[in-house]
Design a protein around this motif. Structure first.
Motif, PDB file in Angstrom:
ATOM      1  N   ARG A 109       0.827  -1.207   0.000  1.00  0.00           N
ATOM      2  CA  ARG A 109       0.000   0.000   0.000  1.00  0.00           C
ATOM      3  C   ARG A 109       0.861   1.257   0.000  1.00  0.00           C
ATOM      4  O   ARG A 109       0.543   2.242  -0.677  1.00  0.00           O
ATOM      5  CB  ARG A 109      -0.951  -0.012   1.204  1.00  0.00           C
ATOM      6  CG  ARG A 109      -2.069  -1.039   1.095  1.00  0.00           C
ATOM      7  CD  ARG A 109      -3.132  -0.818   2.163  1.00  0.00           C
ATOM      8  NE  ARG A 109      -2.632  -1.097   3.504  1.00  0.00           N
ATOM      9  CZ  ARG A 109      -2.694  -2.296   4.087  1.00  0.00           C
ATOM     10  NH1 ARG A 109      -3.218  -3.320   3.437  1.00  0.00           N
ATOM     11  NH2 ARG A 109      -2.230  -2.465   5.305  1.00  0.00           N
ATOM     12  N   ALA A 113       0.883   4.177  -2.804  1.00  0.00           N
ATOM     13  CA  ALA A 113       0.610   5.551  -2.400  1.00  0.00           C
ATOM     14  C   ALA A 113       1.731   6.500  -2.793  1.00  0.00           C
ATOM     15  O   ALA A 113       1.495   7.676  -3.082  1.00  0.00           O
ATOM     16  CB  ALA A 113       0.377   5.609  -0.886  1.00  0.00           C
ATOM     17  N   ARG A 119       0.020   9.514  -8.428  1.00  0.00           N
ATOM     18  CA  ARG A 119      -0.305  10.821  -7.845  1.00  0.00           C
ATOM     19  C   ARG A 119      -0.572  11.830  -8.955  1.00  0.00           C
ATOM     20  O   ARG A 119      -1.469  12.678  -8.844  1.00  0.00           O
ATOM     21  CB  ARG A 119       0.833  11.299  -6.943  1.00  0.00           C
ATOM     22  CG  ARG A 119       1.019  10.460  -5.684  1.00  0.00           C
ATOM     23  CD  ARG A 119       1.712  11.237  -4.573  1.00  0.00           C
ATOM     24  NE  ARG A 119       2.952  11.847  -4.997  1.00  0.00           N
ATOM     25  CZ  ARG A 119       4.134  11.249  -4.967  1.00  0.00           C
ATOM     26  NH1 ARG A 119       4.227   9.987  -4.563  1.00  0.00           N
ATOM     27  NH2 ARG A 119       5.226  11.893  -5.335  1.00  0.00           N
TER      28      ARG A 119
END
Length: 228
Positions: A109, A113, A119
């Motif tokens: 995770r 992220a 992003r």
């Protein structure tokens, strides 16, 4: 419609390939070294997609005459060649096998992220929802380059599948396209996987001529274009 290709040095062989095939019209290029991207993060400004690291925007300005990417409705933004960070390869090479499954899941995770490509996709979709977004995975290191960097570790094929599945799920959440490495460019050796040398540049890190042609073959239809 403008196609904005934003990424690392992996962009360079693609740009050369498109130029050689007379397919460069309508493309804008924004690239910097991976280390420069790691010094900051993507942001959205009144001018469009930008980055907090001066090293990134300075290179963009020098090479593309802009410090931000002006994305309009109908444009396509491609996150190209990100995520070849050492922590990613450390995970892919099994260096967290000594921890619990819960910690492994958390490491997965965290990697997702921290993905600059995802992003970037999130910022584009949140701020210019009528633009398209596509994420293109970078090539795995060649066998010789993996052994040089990790000595007794290589990329585990099941780890690569796990990570790419997570990336694909997040991309789908943002209604973004997601392109993985072409199967014919990969070699499996027991539990391990790497890019075949004949598809790579001599450095074992960037795409060679044959490898980038497979990327171009898959990317052009995803962009709604016909490959030459």
């Amino acid at each position: 419609m403008t196609i904005h290709i934003v990424g690392t040095s992996h962009i360079l062989p693609l740009r050369q390939s498109l130029s050689n095939n007379g397919e460069g019209a309508g493309f804008e290029w924004y690239f910097a070294n991976n280390t420069e991207y790691q010094a900051g993060e993507f942001i959205w400004t009144d001018e469009g997609l930008s980055h907090t690291a001066h090293g990134v925007t300075a290179i963009w300005e020098k090479l593309s005459r802009r410090r931000s990417v002006p994305i309009k409705a109908g444009d396509t933004v491609v996150a190209f060649g990100f995520d070849d960070r050492y922590d990613r390869y450390s995970f892919l090479a099994g260096n967290t096998d000594h921890v619990s499954s819960a910690c492994r899941a958390q490491a997965m995770r965290d990697l997702v992220a921290e993905s600059p490509a995802l992003r970037m996709v999130a910022l584009v979709r949140e701020n210019q929802p009528r633009a398209r977004a596509i994420m293109v995975e970078p090539p795995l290191l060649s066998r010789s380059e993996q052994l040089r960097k990790f000595v007794d570790h290589m990329v585990l094929k099941h780890r690569l599948h796990e990570l790419c599945s997570q990336h694909a799920a997040v991309a789908k959440r943002y209604d973004a396209g997601y392109l993985v490495q072409a199967v014919e460019t990969l070699q499996i050796e027991g539990d391990y996987i790497y890019t075949r040398e004949e598809f790579m540049a001599p450095d074992g890190f960037h795409w060679g001529e044959s490898g980038i042609e497979t990327v171009r073959r898959d990317l052009m239809p995803a962009l709604g274009l016909q490959a030459a």
